[in-house]
Write a protein that holds these residues in place. Structure first.
Motif, PDB file in Angstrom:
ATOM      1  N   GLY A  15      -5.946   9.736   5.763  1.00  0.00           N
ATOM      2  CA  GLY A  15      -6.606   8.522   6.227  1.00  0.00           C
ATOM      3  C   GLY A  15      -6.224   7.271   5.461  1.00  0.00           C
ATOM      4  N   SER A  16      -5.355   7.425   4.463  1.00  0.00           N
ATOM      5  CA  SER A  16      -4.978   6.232   3.693  1.00  0.00           C
ATOM      6  C   SER A  16      -4.158   5.270   4.557  1.00  0.00           C
ATOM      7  CB  SER A  16      -4.227   6.658   2.423  1.00  0.00           C
ATOM      8  OG  SER A  16      -3.011   6.025   2.310  1.00  0.00           O
ATOM      9  N   ALA A  33      -4.524   4.904   7.823  1.00  0.00           N
ATOM     10  CA  ALA A  33      -5.458   4.255   8.752  1.00  0.00           C
ATOM     11  C   ALA A  33      -6.261   3.164   8.053  1.00  0.00           C
ATOM     12  CB  ALA A  33      -6.390   5.303   9.357  1.00  0.00           C
ATOM     13  N   THR A  34      -6.671   3.418   6.796  1.00  0.00           N
ATOM     14  CA  THR A  34      -7.417   2.404   6.059  1.00  0.00           C
ATOM     15  C   THR A  34      -6.573   1.153   5.877  1.00  0.00           C
ATOM     16  OG1 THR A  34      -8.329   4.266   4.827  1.00  0.00           O
ATOM     17  CG2 THR A  34      -8.805   2.048   3.981  1.00  0.00           C
ATOM     18  N   SER A  35      -5.323   1.412   5.460  1.00  0.00           N
ATOM     19  CA  SER A  35      -4.404   0.314   5.236  1.00  0.00           C
ATOM     20  C   SER A  35      -4.154  -0.456   6.545  1.00  0.00           C
ATOM     21  CB  SER A  35      -3.099   0.879   4.679  1.00  0.00           C
ATOM     22  OG  SER A  35      -2.208  -0.123   4.356  1.00  0.00           O
ATOM     23  N   TYR A  36      -4.012   0.308   7.636  1.00  0.00           N
ATOM     24  CA  TYR A  36      -3.808  -0.330   8.935  1.00  0.00           C
ATOM     25  C   TYR A  36      -4.999  -1.220   9.277  1.00  0.00           C
ATOM     26  CZ  TYR A  36      -3.393  -1.034  13.935  1.00  0.00           C
ATOM     27  OH  TYR A  36      -3.311  -1.620  15.174  1.00  0.00           O
ATOM     28  N   GLY A  37      -6.176  -0.670   9.094  1.00  0.00           N
ATOM     29  CA  GLY A  37      -7.383  -1.423   9.420  1.00  0.00           C
ATOM     30  C   GLY A  37      -7.491  -2.705   8.601  1.00  0.00           C
ATOM     31  N   LYS A  38      -7.047  -2.614   7.344  1.00  0.00           N
ATOM     32  CA  LYS A  38      -7.172  -3.754   6.468  1.00  0.00           C
ATOM     33  C   LYS A  38      -6.186  -4.866   6.849  1.00  0.00           C
ATOM     34  CE  LYS A  38      -7.347  -4.812   1.516  1.00  0.00           C
ATOM     35  NZ  LYS A  38      -6.972  -4.301   0.197  1.00  0.00           N
ATOM     36  N   ASP A  45       0.835  -1.210   0.000  1.00  0.00           N
ATOM     37  CA  ASP A  45       0.000   0.000   0.000  1.00  0.00           C
ATOM     38  C   ASP A  45       0.869   1.259   0.000  1.00  0.00           C
ATOM     39  OD1 ASP A  45      -2.285  -1.452  -0.059  1.00  0.00           O
ATOM     40  OD2 ASP A  45      -2.828  -1.181   2.052  1.00  0.00           O
ATOM     41  N   SER A  52      -0.400  10.651   3.544  1.00  0.00           N
ATOM     42  CA  SER A  52      -1.152   9.413   3.778  1.00  0.00           C
ATOM     43  C   SER A  52      -1.650   9.310   5.214  1.00  0.00           C
ATOM     44  CB  SER A  52      -0.303   8.195   3.407  1.00  0.00           C
ATOM     45  OG  SER A  52       0.671   7.959   4.399  1.00  0.00           O
TER      46      SER A  52
END
Lengths: 323, 437
Positions: free
Chosen positions: A297-298, A300-305, A116, A293
């Protein structure tokens, strides 16, 4: 003639052996001779110059970003312009570390938290996250690939250290991991101090392998090319433990519920994006991408995924600059 | 009437004394000649039987074992390349690739069973068979573990596949290749020994003929009779046996020579080409699996591809074409040359695409079923090589069988002629002896 001689011999032998009547020996196999991952080495000699003096530094501090150019409009003469003209970003990554950089066997695509980051950089240069040529490299090949200019960036669970700073540049820290130990669920081992003399797996050229060697109870180090080789050896019972960053170990636990992490984190591993020493403009540019990033929020999204399931810090590390 | 019993002379004395008289000499010559005739007959018959056995062994064990060994190599190497292709195709592997892999493993297992029954007392070959039988189940276990991990989407699958491929390339394939080489060496040795002149028998026959002629000249001098029917019959019988054997062995060595050149050597060159092409195919797919420079796969590809393409001296296919026994075979090899060139072109395209960052496209050219894909070109090449190999094997079988047919009836013939000669000698000399009574 040979036949006659042979016949005589057979008769003589038969007469001689008849008295010691014993069943014929079966084909015997004495050792199991387990299959091993390609390139495995037991207790390899240390290659990184332990003798050379490493200057004191703050490995987490990188170069401050300037004004970020628009995608597709990199300033003339810059490293990013050369990449844009080439039409693709060349990134050194891993395809064997679950959650960070791995090849999804279902879709054939490379995925993970590190991937990512690469896509963020590509998007910032081209406006298209897919304009990437991935080059899969091992932990041990990371520095060389950057020094020889074979790749533009390395995003491969790479810890920023002062020793490495001497050869390459790092971006700001995009994740902080820490070394721990993973063992079989049934194992009685509870931490690194109980690994003395036992077989423990780690990847060649990683900071984890160096830490294992410095341990008060040094284990017998089994060095492999890829982290997933460690999981294979653990599953096959060829090593009793794997010790590396908790993030990588979390990827192993996710693949095998019979593996558990034990003991506390005993190091801090700030992950940075590796960039060739001479490309300072690229370092500033990548730091700008990382800053954005976290802001948009990119991250955080990646972290969540990928990483939420593994626990650990859910907030991006604060960027530190040396200017 | 008392007569003094004469003292019996000692045995040695009796023999030496009787040898001084013509009848005594004749008796001794008769016994010696009959013994020499029978000895020569036994030796010659054994030598011919030995050749017959060698030829049978060539057709029944040596060549099938060499063929089984190359079949093992072929199946295992193809299994390795197919497993890599299946991995590259992503998701659940296509049914075609899966069944091809399974078929390869079954074929390797069957060929291995054949090889272990033919291996005999050759310890070195038995070692290779042992390695193969021990490691093949380990290999397939690793591939299945890789498969179950792949199906769950875990990258550990790739690691298991790497381990399996490493085992294949470090232990199984070298053992299969060595088994083939050992067998080819032994096949070559047996062909040479089939062609050898049985010198002991030749010397014995010539000595026998000479003795017969000398004996007759001696008799002619002593008795003033030109011909002795018995001895003439014996001489003719021996001469007939000599001529028959000489013709049979000449025909045999001509056929064995043909089998060697157009059969065995031809097959060997084709097998080498096939082994190298299989290694290349595995290198090609493994480079894409490694998705980077990998551990020197591409370098090995370039080295090996030079052995079956291009104008270099080492081009095995060019050599196979020179060795071809007939136009059909030469045509098949020519097709193989063309398909090898097509494959090289496809491979260049793969490297260009992959090095240019178009990985997905490169994978498509490597394993897709488009007519110009590397997979298609390789499949065509392999088909040509199989056809050529089969033709070479058939040639070997035909010529070696013909060589064996040349010996038909010879053992029995030699035995009968030896008995006839021995009888002739006995009758002939007894006739002369009678004249002294």
């Amino acid at each position: 003639m040979e036949k006659l001689a042979g016949l005589v011999m057979v008769l003589l032998l038969a007469a001689g052996c008849a008295s010691s009547g014993k069943p014929v020996d079966l084909a015997t196999v004495t050792s199991v001779d387990e299959p091993q991952p390609v390139g495995v080495e037991i207790n390899p000699p240390t290659t990184s110059g332990a003798a050379s003096q490493v200057p004191q530094c703050d490995p987490t501090a990188s170069l401050r970003p300037g004004t970020q150019p628009q995608p597709g409009a990199m300033p003339a003469g810059s490293t990013m312009r050369a990449i844009q003209d080439r039409g693709r970003l060349i990134a050194g990554v891993d395809q064997n570390t679950f959650l960070f950089g791995f090849r999804n066997p279902t879709s054939n695509a490379l995925e993970g938290f590190d991937i990512d980051r690469v896509r963020d950089v590509a998007a910032a240069i081209f406006g298209d996250p897919n304009k990437v040529q991935y080059k899969v490299i091992t932990s041990a090949e990371r520095i060389d690939a950057l020094k020889k200019g074979e790749v533009d960036i390395v995003v491969r669970t790479m810890t920023a250290t002062c020793e490495r700073w001497a050869d390459i540049n790092f971006s700001t820290t995009y994740y902080v991991a820490g070394q721990r130990v993973a063992v079989d669920r049934s194992s009685a081992i509870t931490g690194i101090d109980q690994l003395g003399g036992k077989r423990v797996c780690a990847a060649k050229g990683s900071t984890s392998i160096a830490k294992l060697r410095q341990s008060a109870a040094p284990p017998e180090v089994v060095a492999v090319d890829n982290w997933s080789d460690c999981l294979v050896m653990l599953q096959q019972g060829q090593v009793v433990a794997v010790s590396t960053d908790d993030t990588i170990l979390a990827g192993m636990v996710a693949q095998d519920p019979n593996v558990k992490m034990v003991g506390p984190r005993f190091t801090d591993e700030p992950y940075g994006i590796g960039i060739p020493k001479q490309n300072q403009d690229m370092v500033r540019f990548v730091n700008g991408v990382l800053e954005r990033s976290t802001a948009n929020g990119s991250w955080a999204t990646s972290y969540g995924k990928w990483l939420a399931q593994a626990g650990g810090a859910a907030t991006p590390p604060v960027a530190r600059y040396r200017d | 009437m008392v007569t003094a019993v004469p003292e019996r002379p000692p045995v040695l004395g009796r023999v030496t004394r009787s040898a001084r008289t013509t009848p005594g000499r004749l008796s001794a010559a008769a016994v010696g000649l009959v013994l020499l005739t029978l000895l020569t007959g036994v030796f010659a018959a054994l030598a011919v039987q030995d050749k017959r056995d060698t030829l049978d062994d060539l057709v029944q064990h040596r060549e099938p074992l060499a063929a089984a060994a190359q079949q093992i190599f072929r199946s295992l190497s193809d299994a390795d390349a197919t497993a890599a292709s299946a991995f590259l195709s992503g998701g659940v592997e296509p049914e075609g690739l899966r069944s091809r892999y399974e078929f390869d493993l079954l074929q390797a297992g069957a060929a291995l069973g054949k090889a272990s029954s033919d291996v005999g007392d050759d310890a070195l070959a038995a070692d290779q068979v042992s390695v193969l039988s021990q490691q093949l189940p380990v290999y397939s276990g690793l591939v299945e573990t890789a498969r179950s991990n792949n199906r769950q989407g875990f990258p550990a699958g790739a690691a298991y596949l790497r381990e399996a491929s490493g085992l294949m390339r470090s232990k199984l394939l070298p053992a299969a290749e060595k088994l083939y080489q050992i067998n080819y060496g032994r096949l070559d040795g047996e062909q040479e020994s089939a062609k050898e002149v049985p010198w002991v028998s030749v010397v014995l026959v010539v000595a026998l003929l000479a003795t017969l002629v000398l004996t007759q000249r001696y008799l002619t001098r002593k008795t003033n009779r030109l011909l002795n029917i018995g001895l003439v019959t014996a001489t003719l019988a021996v001469a007939l046996a000599l001529i028959w054997s000489a013709v049979a062995l000449f025909v045999l060595s001509t056929h064995v020579g043909d089998a060697e050149r157009n059969g065995a050597q031809q097959v060997d060159v084709l097998v080498q080409a096939r082994i190298n092409s299989l290694k290349c195919r595995a290198d090609e797919t493994l480079t894409l699996v490694a998705r980077g420079d990998g551990p020197g796969y591409e370098k090995e590809w370039a080295q090996l591809a030079a052995t079956f393409t291009g104008d270099g001296q080492g081009n095995l296919l060019a050599r196979a074409k020179d060795l071809a026994a007939n136009d059909d075979l030469a045509g098949e090899v020519q097709l193989a040359v063309q398909n090898a060139d097509e494959w090289v072109a496809a491979h260049r395209k793969i490297r260009e695409l992959d090095d240019g960052g178009q990985y997905e496209e490169a994978v498509k050219v490597a394993i897709g079923d488009a007519p110009d894909s590397a997979a298609s070109a390789f499949a065509k090449l392999d088909k040509n090589l199989i056809a050529a190999l089969d033709a070479g094997r058939a040639e070997f079988f035909t010529q070696t069988t013909k060589a064996g047919n040349a010996l038909t009836g010879l053992v029995l013939g030699i035995a009968v002629l030896a008995v006839v000669a021995a009888a002739g000698i006995t009758v002939g000399i007894r006739e002369r002896l009678r004249e002294y009574r």
